[in-house]
Design a protein around this motif. Structure first.
Motif, PDB file in Angstrom:
ATOM      1  N   SER A 109      63.396 -59.920  19.025  1.00  0.00           N
ATOM      2  CA  SER A 109      62.388 -59.818  17.978  1.00  0.00           C
ATOM      3  C   SER A 109      62.665 -58.628  17.071  1.00  0.00           C
ATOM      4  O   SER A 109      62.080 -58.506  16.011  1.00  0.00           O
ATOM      5  CB  SER A 109      61.001 -59.717  18.601  1.00  0.00           C
ATOM      6  OG  SER A 109      60.952 -58.632  19.483  1.00  0.00           O
ATOM      7  N   ARG A 114      58.598 -54.946  17.494  1.00  0.00           N
ATOM      8  CA  ARG A 114      58.052 -54.526  18.784  1.00  0.00           C
ATOM      9  C   ARG A 114      57.211 -53.258  18.646  1.00  0.00           C
ATOM     10  O   ARG A 114      56.134 -53.147  19.226  1.00  0.00           O
ATOM     11  CB  ARG A 114      59.189 -54.317  19.781  1.00  0.00           C
ATOM     12  CG  ARG A 114      59.744 -55.639  20.253  1.00  0.00           C
ATOM     13  CD  ARG A 114      60.824 -55.454  21.265  1.00  0.00           C
ATOM     14  NE  ARG A 114      62.049 -54.979  20.658  1.00  0.00           N
ATOM     15  CZ  ARG A 114      63.063 -54.501  21.339  1.00  0.00           C
ATOM     16  NH1 ARG A 114      62.985 -54.405  22.631  1.00  0.00           N
ATOM     17  NH2 ARG A 114      64.149 -54.120  20.723  1.00  0.00           N
TER      18      ARG A 114
ATOM     19  N   ILE B  20      54.054 -59.660  21.913  1.00  0.00           N
ATOM     20  CA  ILE B  20      54.351 -60.808  21.055  1.00  0.00           C
ATOM     21  C   ILE B  20      53.145 -61.734  20.962  1.00  0.00           C
ATOM     22  O   ILE B  20      52.783 -62.225  19.891  1.00  0.00           O
ATOM     23  CB  ILE B  20      55.582 -61.566  21.590  1.00  0.00           C
ATOM     24  CG1 ILE B  20      56.810 -60.650  21.525  1.00  0.00           C
ATOM     25  CG2 ILE B  20      55.826 -62.846  20.803  1.00  0.00           C
ATOM     26  CD1 ILE B  20      58.049 -61.229  22.132  1.00  0.00           C
ATOM     27  N   VAL B 236      60.043 -63.311  14.536  1.00  0.00           N
ATOM     28  CA  VAL B 236      60.255 -63.525  15.968  1.00  0.00           C
ATOM     29  C   VAL B 236      60.609 -64.980  16.250  1.00  0.00           C
ATOM     30  O   VAL B 236      61.581 -65.277  16.945  1.00  0.00           O
ATOM     31  CB  VAL B 236      59.008 -63.110  16.775  1.00  0.00           C
ATOM     32  CG1 VAL B 236      59.134 -63.568  18.218  1.00  0.00           C
ATOM     33  CG2 VAL B 236      58.820 -61.605  16.712  1.00  0.00           C
TER      34      VAL B 236
END
Lengths: 283, 258
Positions: A109, A114, B20, B236
Motif C-alpha cells: 500500500s 500506511r 487499511i 491500495v
C-alpha cells in the motif's frame, strides 16, 4: 561452461549500480571532509565535521536514539513474529502460501498510505480514542496518542513486522522436525526443547530478520516525521534538514557516513553470527 | 498451545489489516469528521478525487515514471538473476552484496548522495533522474522475483539442449527464456507498484514535475481530509490488484517450471 557468461551478464548491472549507488556514496564520503564557507563549499579536507558530531550532545543523542528505536522495534517484532513464523511454517498446511501473501499485501500500500491510516486511527478524535470513550475506559480523548514516541513505534512495528516474519519463516522452513523428535525421545521437556533446539536452530532467521528491521527503522524518515510530532526529530531528519534548509551538505554527509559505518559494523557482526550458527546447525 | 498460537496469528493479521480497513470505511462515510460513529454511505469523496485535476496530473506523472522504471528494473534484474542463479560467474558473493546494498542503505542517505552527485556533475533534476534513482532501489526486488522463478528451472534442460546440438545462445532463447518469461512479467508488475509508492527518494531527485506520492505527502502533512481516504483506498486496491496479478503469473510459472 566457463565463468565468462555470468560475468558478462552481470557487467551492465554492476556498471549501473556503481554509477548510481556506489559512486554517489563515495562522493558523499568525500563531501564529509569538506566545509561550508559562507554559502560556498570549501574543498579543503579536514576532520572538522566528524569532530563536531563527536563533540555535539545533540547529534550523539540523535544517533543513540535511532539505534535505541531500532533495537526496541527488533525486540517487539521478534516477540510478535516468532509464533507467527512458526505457525506459517509448521501448522498452516495448505493455507501457507495464501497466508504468506496476505501478510505481505499491506506492504504494497506504500509508506504514505500506511502512515496516513495510523493518523486516522490514533488522532485525538480518532477511532481508538472514540472506542475507548465509548467503552468507558476514559472520559476524555487521550491527547498523547498521536504525535508521540508511542505512535511512532506502533507504526514502525506495523511497517516492519512482515520482514521479521519472513526472516524467521525461512529459518523455520529449514528446521527439520526430526531434531525436536530426537530431543523429545531423549527426554527433553517442551521448554528445554525450545531453548536448546528450536531457538538455536532458528537463530540465523532471527538475526537476518532483525538486521532488516533494524536498518529500516534506523533509516525510516516518514513515520517519525508524520506521527512523532516534536519527538519525530531523528538523525535521518537531521540529515534531511542539513541538506534541505541549512545547506550544510558537508556536515550532513558526515552524519550520513557515520550512520552508514555503524550500520556496516552491524552487518558484519550479523553475517558472522549467521555463519557461525548455521555451522552449528549443520553439524 | 496450538489453539493459542492460532489466536495469536489471527490477532496479528487483524493488526495488519486494521489501518487499511479503517481508511476503507471512512472513505465511504458521509462526514468530514473521520471518527465513529458512521454517518451514512457516500461516494462523494471518490468523486472529489476523480475531479481533482492536480491529482490527475500527479497520477499521469507517476505513470510516466513507473512504466520505464518497471522496464529498466526488470531488464537489469533479469540479467542479475541469471548471473546469480543460472550461469556461473566470478565474484558472485561480491555481486550479491552490491545488489542488496540499495535495499539495506537508508533511502534518505541514498537520496542525498544522489542529489550531491547530480549536483556535482551538473545533471538537471527531472523525471529521468527520478527514473534512474528509483530503478536502483527497485532492482533488488525485481532480481529476487525473477531469481525465485529461475531457481526452479532444471539446469539439466540446458545440458540436454547442448547435447542436442543447441548453441549456448539458442539454448537460452528456446529453453531458459520461455521458462523465465513469467518471472519477468511478475517482476515488471512488482517494480511498477514499488515505483509508484516510493516517496522519499522521489521527493529528493524530482524536479518541477511532481508525482502523486509527493503531492499527497504535502497534502496530508497539513490537513486530513476524507478525500485522502478515498485516494488511499484507490491506490491500495490498485496495487493489490496488480500484485495479485503478479503472484498469479509467478504461481503459473512455478507449475510449468517444475
Amino acid at each position: 561452461m566457463s565463468l565468462r557468461v555470468g560475468t558478462l551478464l552481470a557487467a551492465p548491472v554492476t556498471a549501473f549500480l556503481l554509477a548510481l549507488c556506489v559512486a554517489p556514496l563515495l562522493i558523499l564520503f568525500a563531501y564529509s571532509f569538506f566545509r561550508v564557507d559562507f554559502v560556498a563549499i570549501s574543498y579543503d579536507p579536514s576532520f572538522a565535521n566528524y569532530a563536531k558530531i563527536a563533540g555535539s550532545a545533540t547529534y550523539r543523542g540523535l544517533i543513540l536514539k535511532a539505534f535505541g528505536s531500532g533495537a526496541l522495534v527488533v525486540a517487539i517484532t521478534s516477540v510478535i513474529g516468532y509464533p507467527v513464523a512458526w505457525f506459517l511454517a509448521k501448522r498452516a498446511g495448505a493455507m501457507k502460501s495464501a497466508l504468506l501473501t496476505l501478510l505481505l499485501v499491506p506492504l504494497y500500500s506504500g509508506d504514505l498510505v500506511r502512515v496516513f491510516a495510523w493518523r486516522v486511527l490514533l488522532g485525538a478524535e480518532g477511532v481508538i480514542n472514540r472506542s475507548l470513550i465509548w467503552a468507558g475506559v476514559t472520559d476524555a480523548p487521550i491527547q498523547g496518542l498521536l504525535f508521540s514516541p508511542l505512535a511512532t513505534h506502533i507504526a514502525l512495528t506495523y511497517n516492519y513486522l512482515p520482514f521479521m516474519v519472513i526472516g524467521l519463516w525461512l529459518a523455520f522452513e529449514s528446521l527439520d522436525d526430526a531434531w525436536l523428535e530426537a530431543a523429545a525421545d531423549l527426554g527433553a521437556r517442551s521448554p528445554s526443547r525450545f531453548a536448546r533446539v528450536t531457538l538455536p536452530l532458528t537463530f540465523p532467521g532471527l538475526v537476518a530478520g532483525g538486521l532488516m528491521v533494524f536498518v529500516m527503522v534506523v533509516g525510516d524518515y516518514l513515520t517519525p516525521q508524520l506521527l512523532g510530532g516534536a519527538s519525530g526529530i531523528t538523525v535521518i531528519s537531521a540529515i534531511n534538514d542539513l541538506f534541505g534548509t541549512a545547506f550544510d551538505w558537508p556536515l550532513g554527509s558526515a552524519i550520513a557516513w557515520t550512520m552508514l559505518a555503524i550500520l556496516m559494523a552491524f552487518f558484519a557482526v550479523g553475517a558472522m553470527l549467521i555463519r557461525r550458527s548455521s555451522l552449528v546447525g549443520g553439524s | 498451545m496450538s489453539r493459542l498460537s492460532t489466536l495469536w496469528v489471527w490477532a496479528v493479521f487483524a493488526f495488519m489489516y486494521l489501518p487499511i480497513a479503517m481508511i476503507a470505511l471512512f472513505s465511504v462515510n458521509d462526514s468530514k469528521i473521520m471518527s465513529l460513529p458512521f454517518s451514512g454511505f457516500t461516494l462523494k469523496w471518490y468523486a472529489e478525487v476523480m475531479g481533482d485535476g492536480r491529482l490527475g496530473g500527479g497520477f499521469l506523472t507517476t505513470l510516466s515514471v513507473a512504466f520505464p522504471v518497471a522496464i529498466c528494473a526488470t531488464l537489469l534484474g533479469g540479467l542479475a538473476a541469471l548471473a546469480i542463479s543460472f550461469y556461473p560467474m566470478r565474484g558472485r558473493g561480491i555481486f550479491a552484496v552490491l545488489l542488496l546494498a540499495p535495499f539495506l542503505i537508508p533511502k534518505l542517505i541514498l537520496a542525498v548522495a544522489q542529489l550531491i552527485m547530480f549536483n556535482e556533475t551538473g545533471v538537471e533534476r527531472s523525471l529521468l533522474t527520478v527514473i534512474a534513482a528509483q530503478t536502483v532501489i527497485v532492482l533488488p526486488f525485481s532480481t529476487l522475483v525473477i531469481a525465485s522463478v529461475l531457481i526452479r528451472i532444471d539446469r539439466g534442460l540446458l545440458e540436454a539442449a547442448a547435447d542436442l546440438g543447441a548453441s549456448g545462445l539458442s539454448a537460452f532463447r528456446r529453453v531458459v527464456l520461455p521458462l523465465m518469461a513469467n518471472g519477468l512479467m511478475a517482476s515488471w508488475v512488482v517494480a511498477f507498484v514499488l515505483s509508484s509508492a516510493e516517496y522519499v527518494l522521489t521527493a529528493f531527485v524530482s524536479g518541477r514535475a511532481q508525482p502523486l506520492s509527493v503531492l499527497v505527502a504535502s497534502d496530508f502533512r497539513f490537513a486530513l481530509s476524507p478525500s485522502l481516504n478515498a485516494l488511499a483506498v484507490m491506490i491500495v486496491f490498485g496495487n493489490i490488484a496488480l500484485v495479485a496479478l503478479a503472484e498469479l503469473i509467478r504461481r503459473r510459472a512455478s507449475k510449468t517450471g517444475a
